[in-house]
Design a protein around this motif. Structure first.
Motif, short mmCIF file in Angstrom:
data_model
loop_
_atom_site.label_atom_id
_atom_site.label_comp_id
_atom_site.label_asym_id
_atom_site.label_seq_id
_atom_site.Cartn_x
_atom_site.Cartn_y
_atom_site.Cartn_z
N PHE A 93 0.95 -1.17 0.10
CA PHE A 93 0.04 0.23 0.21
C PHE A 93 0.89 1.26 0.02
CE2 PHE A 93 -2.34 3.31 2.41
CZ PHE A 93 -3.25 3.40 1.45
N ASP A 94 0.67 2.15 -0.93
CA ASP A 94 1.68 3.21 -1.18
C ASP A 94 1.17 4.71 -0.64
OD1 ASP A 94 0.00 4.13 -3.23
OD2 ASP A 94 1.00 4.08 -4.65
N GLY A 95 0.06 4.51 0.19
CA GLY A 95 -0.48 5.78 0.65
C GLY A 95 -1.81 6.05 -0.14
N LYS A 96 -1.84 5.37 -1.05
CA LYS A 96 -3.01 5.84 -2.11
C LYS A 96 -3.73 4.71 -2.30
CE LYS A 96 -2.05 10.21 -4.12
NZ LYS A 96 -0.66 10.63 -4.73
N THR A 97 -2.95 3.51 -3.10
CA THR A 97 -3.41 2.33 -3.47
C THR A 97 -2.70 1.15 -3.07
OG1 THR A 97 -2.21 2.64 -5.59
CG2 THR A 97 -4.52 3.42 -5.73
N ILE A 98 -3.21 0.06 -3.47
CA ILE A 98 -2.14 -1.23 -3.06
C ILE A 98 -1.66 -1.38 -4.76
CG2 ILE A 98 -2.22 -3.59 -2.64
CD1 ILE A 98 -4.52 -3.11 -0.58
N ARG A 99 -0.38 -1.51 -4.68
CA ARG A 99 0.28 -1.48 -6.01
C ARG A 99 0.70 -2.97 -6.00
NH1 ARG A 99 4.19 2.95 -6.83
NH2 ARG A 99 4.69 1.72 -8.80
N ILE A 100 0.55 -3.72 -7.12
CA ILE A 100 1.13 -5.24 -7.18
C ILE A 100 2.07 -5.20 -8.43
CG2 ILE A 100 0.46 -7.67 -7.85
CD1 ILE A 100 -2.48 -6.85 -6.81
N VAL A 101 3.23 -5.87 -7.92
CA VAL A 101 4.26 -6.54 -8.75
C VAL A 101 4.28 -7.94 -8.75
CG1 VAL A 101 6.58 -5.95 -9.84
CG2 VAL A 101 5.36 -3.99 -8.67
N PRO A 157 0.42 -11.54 -5.69
CA PRO A 157 -1.13 -11.59 -5.35
C PRO A 157 -2.04 -11.45 -6.50
CG PRO A 157 0.60 -9.96 -4.15
CD PRO A 157 1.21 -10.70 -5.17
N HIS A 158 -3.35 -11.67 -6.05
CA HIS A 158 -4.50 -11.40 -6.71
C HIS A 158 -5.31 -10.20 -6.31
CE1 HIS A 158 -3.95 -14.63 -9.56
NE2 HIS A 158 -3.25 -15.22 -8.73
N ARG A 159 -6.23 -9.79 -7.37
CA ARG A 159 -6.94 -8.42 -6.78
C ARG A 159 -8.50 -8.65 -7.38
NH1 ARG A 159 -5.65 -2.80 -6.27
NH2 ARG A 159 -3.67 -3.23 -7.35
N CYS A 160 -9.29 -8.18 -6.37
CA CYS A 160 -10.71 -8.25 -6.93
C CYS A 160 -11.36 -7.14 -6.27
CB CYS A 160 -11.46 -9.39 -6.74
SG CYS A 160 -12.71 -9.76 -7.68
N GLY A 161 -11.70 -5.93 -7.10
CA GLY A 161 -12.12 -4.80 -6.34
C GLY A 161 -11.08 -4.19 -5.31
N PRO A 162 -11.49 -4.01 -3.98
CA PRO A 162 -10.42 -3.42 -3.22
C PRO A 162 -9.92 -4.56 -2.77
CG PRO A 162 -12.75 -3.48 -2.21
CD PRO A 162 -12.73 -4.06 -3.60
N ILE A 163 -9.95 -5.92 -2.73
CA ILE A 163 -9.31 -6.83 -2.20
C ILE A 163 -8.13 -7.41 -2.91
CG2 ILE A 163 -9.78 -9.36 -1.06
CD1 ILE A 163 -11.61 -6.89 0.34
N VAL A 164 -7.13 -7.55 -2.23
CA VAL A 164 -5.87 -8.25 -2.53
C VAL A 164 -5.48 -8.94 -1.65
CG1 VAL A 164 -3.31 -7.71 -3.03
CG2 VAL A 164 -5.18 -5.74 -3.77
N LEU A 165 -5.05 -10.33 -2.39
CA LEU A 165 -4.54 -11.43 -1.24
C LEU A 165 -3.59 -12.58 -1.96
CD1 LEU A 165 -6.00 -14.29 -2.26
CD2 LEU A 165 -8.03 -13.32 -1.16
N VAL A 166 -3.08 -13.31 -1.18
CA VAL A 166 -2.04 -14.36 -1.41
C VAL A 166 -2.82 -15.42 -0.56
CG1 VAL A 166 -0.13 -12.95 -1.71
CG2 VAL A 166 -0.40 -13.59 0.36
N HIS A 167 -2.47 -16.61 -1.22
CA HIS A 167 -2.99 -17.68 -0.83
C HIS A 167 -2.02 -19.02 -0.94
CE1 HIS A 167 -5.75 -21.22 -2.53
NE2 HIS A 167 -5.78 -21.36 -1.22
N ASN A 168 -1.98 -19.97 -0.02
CA ASN A 168 -1.44 -21.31 -0.29
C ASN A 168 -2.73 -22.30 0.22
OD1 ASN A 168 0.95 -20.20 0.00
ND2 ASN A 168 1.80 -21.09 1.56
N GLY A 169 -2.61 -23.32 -0.56
CA GLY A 169 -3.30 -24.74 -0.58
C GLY A 169 -4.29 -24.54 -1.87
N ILE A 170 -5.21 -25.43 -1.72
CA ILE A 170 -6.17 -25.62 -2.83
C ILE A 170 -7.34 -25.41 -2.46
CG2 ILE A 170 -6.88 -27.52 -4.34
CD1 ILE A 170 -3.89 -28.54 -4.59
#
Ligand code: M6R
Length: 559
Positions: free
Chosen positions: A37-45, A87-100
């Motif tokens: 989160f850079d102060g304005k948005t969550i930036r993903i690389v 990470p994956h994003r959908c709307g305001p949500i950003v997440l990482v996940h392990n498992g199935i």
């Protein structure tokens, strides 16, 4: 296997996340990514390939902020590429996940139908992001807790929302997640080594527990209720997890074996014949046991196979050894007088854990032999004996295996002692000589140079056989597993007496055959097996702890 990292605190999140992800590189991965989160948005690389490729990409982007998450992905759903990376994003949500997530297709269709979601990746993870997003009404914790009700499978989730950027929400179901408690900073990771550069105070999440990390602390929730858990201190350090001048981490871990075994033996046995394995009240259950079940996977399973001979001999109970992934599919009658021992370096292996849970729910007595403190198998076993190998970072198990053998040997003798099959003098004559083992291991390690030369001679071979009998039959299996896993050379381990029942047909002048042939009660038998190999011109490479002219004559190489 994937790796997860999350950070919130006073420092720049990106270097912390990258550094922590590097501590998880040993798990293997094919893409990596970060979100800050850079102060304005969550930036993903995110990038396909190694972390250094991600770092190259990041060098042109100023990703500044003090909250972020990161991931190393080992592709399961969808190929390894930039899009499928987390990470994956959908709307305001950003997440990482392990498992199935097993029902992700069903959920995906529902989200497409009801919410009009479109998906850019092939992953189950993006579906979770959209599911949480569909539940989001301004409260991230509530949205995560609502979403997980619909997920089937195993998952560790670490989630951020652009609308509540001052928090990270973590949730665990059948996939490990550990919180790290620093000084004014908080971490979450899928494995302890990721946290070691920053803190050794950890809180292990249990299944269905949720953690909310903020700048000023963390809170834990289960079934919608807040609860507390004190952090535990892990006695591991970053130095234990680096290469320390060795060519690679596995080589370092191989050379750490004498110390690891000495530490383990010293922790649980004293020269006066005293054991420090179990509380007295728990030992009563061992006295009352009517059967021993040893359950594990891979190398840990081979440690169980070796120890079966010791438990047979000292406990005088029926002993079963099972591969954990097969255990729960047998029609077993687990009895409350069964002593079930689960051996696992990581303490997180899903099949071993499932077998443990089955035995716990059947009322049996359960013991974990684990290397990782606070791991799930360690926590869920009724008693745990830790192997004191320190962090085993290399994918190939080495020092964990030999420390497992040390613990299992002591346990078997202890059973013999408390069940009154062994006198104190017999215990001492059995266990006091163990003090020489670390020194003998040092001697074996001095063969390093000549074994390296041998490896060069045979590195182009495509097949190897490993043979052993009695205790060394599982050692042969373990040797073959190591060669396959590390050199990508096909290798089979066999009980040497089984050779004539089929595999002997494979032996010709091209076939290296590694034979473990110590002067034990089956020496004459294994020598005959060596003769059989030699008669077919096989290349015998034998291991024997003493100079042996007889073997010198019949083997190509003898160590
Ligand atoms: O952590 P665990 O001991 O439960 O792991 C079980 C196996 O995956 C493991 O022993 C594997 O076979 C080794 N890493 C192989 O060297």
């Amino acid at each position: 296997m994937c790796g997860i990292v999350g950070y919130i605190g006073k420092n720049d999140a990106l270097p912390v996340i990258i550094n922590a992800l590097k501590m998880l590189e040993y798990r293997g991965y094919d893409s990596a990514g970060v979100a800050v989160f850079d102060g304005k948005t969550i930036r993903i690389v995110k990038r396909k390939g190694k972390i250094r490729e991600l770092e190259q990409e990041l060098s042109s982007k100023a990703l500044k902020g003090t909250v972020g998450i990161g991931h190393t992905r080992w592709a399961t759903h969808g190929r390894p590429d930039d899009i499928n990376a987390h990470p994956h994003r959908c709307g305001p949500i950003v997440l990482v996940h392990n498992g199935i997530v097993e029902n992700y297709l069903e959920l995906k269709e529902k989200l497409q139908r009801e919410n009009g979601n479109s998906f850019c990746s092939e992953t189950d993870t993006e579906v979770i992001a959209c599911l949480i997003s569909s539940k989001y009404r301004g409260n991230l914790v509530e949205a995560v807790l609502e979403a997980v009700k619909e997920l089937k499978g195993s998952y560790a989730l670490v989630v951020m929302s652009e609308k509540e950027p001052e928090k990270i929400v973590a949730y665990r179901k059948d996939s490990p997640l550990i919180l790290g408690v620093g000084d004014g900073e908080y971490f979450v990771a899928s494995d302890i080594p990721a946290l070691l550069p920053y803190t050794n105070r950890v809180v292990a999440l249990e299944d269905d527990e949720c953690a909310v990390l903020k700048r000023d602390g963390y809170l834990l929730l289960k079934n919608g209720r807040e609860f507390s858990k004190e952090p535990k201190v892990v006695h591991w350090s970053t130095a234990m997890a680096d290469e320390a001048g060795y060519r690679h981490i596995m080589q370092k871990e191989i050379f750490e074996q004498p110390k690891a075994v000495a530490d383990t033996l010293n922790a649980y046995y004293s020269a006066e014949g005293e054991f420090g394995l179990f509380e007295e009240s728990f030992s009563q259950k061992l006295i009352e046991a009517e059967r021993i079940r040893l359950v594990a996977c891979g190398t840990s399973y081979y440690a169980c196979m070796v120890s079966r001979y010791w438990f047979d001999r000292f406990s005088r109970l029926p002993v079963d050894v099972d591969i954990a992934s097969e255990f729960r599919y047998r029609d077993l009658h687990i009895d409350k007088r069964d002593l079930c021992i689960f051996v696992s370096q990581s303490g997180e292996t899903a099949d071993t854990l499932a077998a443990l849970r089955l035995c716990n729910s059947s009322g049996a007595t359960t013991v974990g032999v684990c290397n990782v403190m606070e791991s799930t198998i360690a926590r869920e076993s009724q008693a745990v004996v830790y192997t004191l190998a320190g962090p085993e970072i290399g994918v190939a198990s080495t020092k964990a295996f030999t420390t497992q053998l040390a613990v299992l040997f002591l346990m078997a003798v202890y059973m013999g002692w408390i069940r009154e099959h062994l006198s104190k003098d017999e215990v001492k004559s059995m266990c006091n000589p163990l003090v020489y083992i670390p020194g003998l291991m040092e001697e074996v390690l001095r063969l390093d140079g000549s074994l390296r030369d041998l490896a060069r001679v045979y590195m182009k071979k495509e097949h190897f056989l490993y043979l052993g009998r009695y205790l060394n039959y599982p050692i042969a299996l373990e040797g073959a597993l190591k060669l396959k896993e590390i050199s990508y050379i096909h290798a089979e381990g066999y009980a040497a007496g089984e050779m004539k029942h089929g595999p002997i047909a494979l032996i010709d002048e091209q076939m290296p055959v590694v034979v473990v042939a110590p002067p034990d009660k089956v020496y004459e038998k294994i020598r005959s097996n060596i003769e059989e190999v030699k008669a077919r011109s096989g290349i015998v490479i034998a291991f024997n702890p003493k100079f042996n002219t007889e073997l010198e004559k019949i083997c190509y190489h003898i160590f």
